[in-house]
Design a protein around this motif. Structure first.
Motif, short mmCIF file in Angstrom:
data_model
loop_
_atom_site.label_atom_id
_atom_site.label_comp_id
_atom_site.label_asym_id
_atom_site.label_seq_id
_atom_site.Cartn_x
_atom_site.Cartn_y
_atom_site.Cartn_z
N GLY A 138 -4.74 9.61 11.54
CA GLY A 138 -4.71 8.30 12.37
C GLY A 138 -3.94 7.54 11.76
O GLY A 138 -3.28 7.61 10.80
N LYS A 139 -3.52 6.48 12.33
CA LYS A 139 -2.57 5.38 11.80
C LYS A 139 -3.25 4.82 10.69
O LYS A 139 -4.23 4.24 10.88
CB LYS A 139 -1.99 4.34 13.01
N PRO A 140 -2.58 4.54 9.51
CA PRO A 140 -3.01 3.61 8.50
C PRO A 140 -3.32 2.44 8.70
O PRO A 140 -2.51 1.58 9.64
CB PRO A 140 -1.97 3.66 7.71
N GLU A 155 1.00 -1.28 0.14
CA GLU A 155 0.07 -0.10 0.16
C GLU A 155 0.98 1.37 -0.19
O GLU A 155 1.88 1.45 0.65
CB GLU A 155 -1.01 0.03 1.16
N ARG A 156 0.26 2.33 -0.75
CA ARG A 156 1.17 3.39 -0.71
C ARG A 156 0.63 4.72 -0.31
O ARG A 156 1.35 5.64 0.01
CB ARG A 156 1.33 3.87 -2.12
N LEU A 157 -0.45 4.59 0.72
CA LEU A 157 -0.98 5.52 1.67
C LEU A 157 -0.04 6.32 2.40
O LEU A 157 0.30 7.32 2.49
CB LEU A 157 -2.29 4.90 2.30
N PRO A 158 0.94 5.27 3.27
CA PRO A 158 1.61 5.98 4.28
C PRO A 158 2.67 6.97 3.45
O PRO A 158 3.26 7.89 4.27
CB PRO A 158 2.27 4.74 4.86
N GLY A 188 -6.18 -1.52 7.95
CA GLY A 188 -7.10 -2.03 7.00
C GLY A 188 -6.63 -2.30 5.88
O GLY A 188 -5.50 -1.92 5.37
N LYS A 189 -7.45 -3.05 5.35
CA LYS A 189 -7.21 -3.64 3.79
C LYS A 189 -8.46 -3.57 2.90
O LYS A 189 -9.38 -4.43 3.42
CB LYS A 189 -6.60 -4.88 3.55
N PRO A 190 -8.77 -2.58 1.96
CA PRO A 190 -7.63 -1.78 1.39
C PRO A 190 -7.29 -0.45 2.66
O PRO A 190 -8.19 -0.30 3.62
CB PRO A 190 -8.31 -0.98 0.33
N MET A 191 -6.22 0.02 2.67
CA MET A 191 -5.80 0.84 3.54
C MET A 191 -6.22 2.06 3.61
O MET A 191 -6.35 2.70 2.49
CB MET A 191 -4.04 0.85 3.38
N VAL A 192 -6.62 2.77 4.79
CA VAL A 192 -7.19 4.04 5.17
C VAL A 192 -6.64 4.66 6.19
O VAL A 192 -5.85 3.78 7.12
CB VAL A 192 -8.64 3.78 5.21
N ALA A 193 -6.58 5.99 6.12
CA ALA A 193 -6.13 6.59 7.49
C ALA A 193 -7.32 7.70 7.88
O ALA A 193 -7.95 8.31 7.00
CB ALA A 193 -4.99 7.30 7.38
N ARG A 194 -7.78 7.44 9.10
CA ARG A 194 -8.79 8.29 9.64
C ARG A 194 -8.23 9.62 9.80
O ARG A 194 -7.26 9.81 10.07
CB ARG A 194 -9.57 7.86 10.93
#
Length: 761
Positions: free
Chosen positions: A42-44, A20-23, A46-52
């Motif tokens: 918030g901390k990344p 995942e490239r979100l971070p 889940g899958k698919p990855m999200v950040a609150r």
């Protein structure tokens, strides 16, 4: 050591298949930039990855990267990363393009225009107002069609996944399912074994049998259906450009099939075609066939210009991709008994690295464009769903089971009317020459057509009145420099109207198979240039195009001029060697022509010997080996003017062949040209003049430099001698004969030798 390798293997196996490239992007973008009012992520998870996303302790929503959710590739076959921010009620709070490798956006489309397109999504809520598939909220930018359609597709599809998984728009928004919920859902979910193509089914079937069993999928769209589909999109002006004709006339008949399955492949391609396909396929790789008939072309012209088939997209689950010319193979005719003869039929290998299982359900999405103006187009999509019928697949015991999901979204009503029978025998649909799309394109490009038309008119006048124009040496040289610059920047890099030997091969193929004008009318500037080149070929041979209208030829000459200004020493190729080397381009042309008679798709790949696509169409934004080849040819041209034109260009060879049938010899010569004078021989930029003084029409680029010399008052010995004689006659008439110095024949010969020596230097 054994323990080390075991630990290494364990570590590699533990790595995710897709990182995942979100971070990576969260560290670069402040929360308030993507979600107004937010102050921290918030901390990344889940899958698919999200950040609150938070404002203090309050949860506002979440952010994610589209490519972490859906595997959609762009024009470059690489991901286009868009950072999305969704509020708890499902409203899109922010959208930002954070990374891409799209050539068209790197070289010509300003980032601000793309950002403006993406900003149109902010404030939309796809839960309350579901989008029309394939329809973007903003206008598609002309020249970046594929890229923006991919962005639109990835936003719409990823939104749906994230909204469902995180329950956006409900009282439980941002709450993920508990472990017990997941276990309960898993136990309730129905599963089935994963499928694989049946290698043992190899019987040969007719076209009607394949259609009846749905081993060949079929999508039929009428004029009425496509017009309604555009109207449903809601874009202003589409009704004014509706397809004309009877409502039931065929707009397109589209077919697809998994030809890597033996029975289907052998039936459609024949034994020889199947054997050829097997040579192309790598272990585990699959292939699909696409065929079409009707007014609309599923191929378009994008694959010739940029190497991508931008009108069709393969979609399976969250994976989607488009084909490029590297995976393409053209089919002349299908082998199945009773199969129709299609205008367009090809098979494609699935790109390496793409997760695709042909035995599982998938769909071929057709993108239909409607030209509204030169800078505005409307787009809609229609889906051709495909699933291998029973008997053509078997269960794969080694693969994990597949969860039976909810039915796929229904295709828009105007596009969902499919049929399983053959192509309707409708004469009006068969005659695609009435195609409205090419007329729309010509109307939209009226400005470009006028500009190019004026330029061609000026060029024609220059050729017709060349004897007068070339007498003004400095003015003519500046005019030629200006025209070459116009050709490179406007015709080449702006209008993208670089002619190619592929056009010639396609013409030969069309004549030998089934000729359709609409293929050649889809690009008005290319068509006009071809028409002008063909019309002037019998007057000035290859010179009108090669010397004046070829963008890559102009690039070579302009860079060579700069090199000369910088003092780069030019290499004079000995005449005998030059003559031998000039044959190479003819061998290349006839080789490509022979290959095209066997298979046009293969010939198109070998036609990459032309650097036109790399240097002009894609402006050097391409794989490094293509760029290195094009740059190498330009570097050679710094030392040998128009190196590629002289020795390697198959297009130049192809249009030079009719030169023997030219009607006039426009280039004037004196008796002393070649004997004793060698000035023009040494100064011809492409060495098209033999030492004997003859001009080789097949090599001449009509630069008219020899005609400038023909009229030169101080450099041409014939003109100098004639002028001296006129001075004597004038002096004799005025009684001043004694005051005019005599110039014996020896002095004329000395003048010729000195000028020739100077030109050699």
């Amino acid at each position: 050591m054994t323990a080390f390798f075991a630990a290494l293997i364990l570590l590699i196996s533990a790595l995710p298949a897709h990182a995942e490239r979100l971070p990576e992007f969260l560290a670069k973008i402040q929360p308030s930039e993507i979600f107004p009012g937010a102050d921290r992520y918030g901390k990344p998870e889940g899958k698919p990855m999200v950040a609150r996303v938070y404002k203090g302790d309050e949860q506002l929503g979440l952010v994610y990267i589209t490519t972490d959710v859906v595997n959609t590739r762009g024009y470059s076959s690489k991901p286009i990363d868009t950072l999305m921010a969704l509020a708890k009620d499902g409203t899109i709070a922010g959208a930002k393009l954070v990374d891409h490798h799209e050539p068209i956006m790197l070289i010509g489309i300003p980032q601000s225009r793309v950002d403006k397109f993406i900003d149109k999504y902010i404030g939309l809520n796809f839960i309350k107002n579901p989008p029309t598939p394939g329809v973007a909220p903003g206008d598609i930018i002309s020249g970046a069609t594929v890229t923006l359609m991919v962005i639109n597709d990835s936003i719409q599809r990823s939104y749906k996944v994230i909204a469902n998984q995180y329950r956006l728009g409900s009282d439980k928004a941002l709450q993920t399912a508990s472990a017990s919920d997941v276990q309960e859902a898993a136990s309730a979910a129905e599963t089935r074994p994963r499928r694989m193509a049946n290698p043992d089914k190899q019987d040969i079937l007719s076209w009607d049998e394949l259609l009846k069993q749905k081993a060949v999928g079929h999508l039929h769209i009428t004029l009425d259906q496509i017009n309604k589909l555009f109207e449903k999109g809601g874009k202003a002006g589409v009704a004014d450009h509706a397809e004309q004709g009877a409502p039931d006339d065929t707009f397109i008949d589209l077919y697809t099939a998994l030809v890597s399955q033996p029975s289907i492949g052998k039936s459609l391609l024949g034994e020889d075609g199947w054997a050829h396909l097997q040579k192309r396929l790598k272990p585990g790789q699959q292939a699909v066939l696409v065929a079409g008939e009707g007014r609309y072309s599923w191929k378009g012209s994008g694959y010739v210009r940029g190497g991508i088939f931008d009108r069709i997209e393969m979609i399976q689950g969250e994976t989607s991709f488009r084909f490029t010319d590297a995976q393409h193979e053209r089919v002349v005719a299908l082998s199945a008994a009773g199969s129709p003869r299609f205008k367009e039929v090809s098979w494609f290998t699935i790109p390496e690295g793409v997760e695709f299982d042909g035995a599982e359900p998938w769909r071929l999405q057709l993108m239909v464009q409607r030209v509204l103006s030169v800078n505005d187009k409307a787009f809609v999509t229609a889906d051709l769903d495909y699933e291998l019928p029973q008997g053509y697949y078997v269960d794969d015991p080694k693969a994990p089971p597949v969860e039976i999901s909810a039915p796929v979204e229904a295709v828009p009503a105007a596009a969902s009317d499919t049929a399983s029978d053959g192509i309707a025998e409708d004469a009006s649909a068969e005659n695609g020459v009435s195609n409205q799309l090419w007329k729309q394109i010509w109307k939209a490009k009226q400005g470009q057509i006028i500009v190019v038309g004026i330029a061609l008119t000026i060029l024609l006048l220059v050729f017709l009145f060349q004897d007068w124009i070339v007498r003004y040496e400095k003015w003519y040289d500046r005019f030629r420099l200006t025209f070459l610059t116009f050709t490179l920047f406007y015709i080449g890099w702006y209008a993208q109207a670089q002619l190619s030997v592929v056009n010639t091969l396609t013409l030969f193929s069309a004549i030998l198979t089934e000729f359709h004008w609409e293929f050649f009318l889809m690009d008005p500037i290319v068509f006009i240039l071809w028409l002008f080149t063909a019309a002037t070929m019998l007057l000035w041979n290859r010179g009108t195009f090669c010397g004046w209208l070829c963008p890559f030829g102009s690039l070579q000459e302009l860079t060579n001029r700069i090199a000369k200004k910088l003092g780069v020493k030019q290499i004079i190729v000995p005449h005998m060697l030059h003559t031998r080397l000039s044959v190479i381009k003819y061998l290349i042309f006839f080789g490509l022509l022979a290959i095209s008679l066997y298979d046009l798709g293969t010939a198109e790949k070998f036609a990459e010997v032309e650097p036109f696509k790399t240097a002009i169409i894609l402006k050097f934004v391409r794989e490094w080996w293509f760029v290195a080849f094009a740059v190498a040819l330009l570097v050679a041209g710094l030392f040998i003017e128009r190196f590629f034109c002289r020795y390697l260009c198959p297009l130049g060879a192809g249009i030079a062949l009719p030169g023997r049938f030219r009607v006039f010899d426009w280039l004037r010569r004196y008796k002393m040209c070649g004997n004793p004078c060698q000035i023009c021989t040494h100064e011809c930029p492409v060495q098209a003049i033999a030492p004997e003084g003859d001009i080789h029409p097949n090599e001449c680029i009509q630069c008219l430099h020899c005609q400038v010399m023909y009229h030169h008052d101080t450099r041409c010995p014939q003109v100098v001698a004639v002028n001296k004689k006129k001075q004597k006659q004038a002096a004799a008439k005025s009684g001043e004969l004694e005051s005019v110095s005599k110039q014996p024949q020896e002095q004329v010969v000395h003048f010729v030798k000195s000028e020739t020596a100077q030109s050699e230097k």
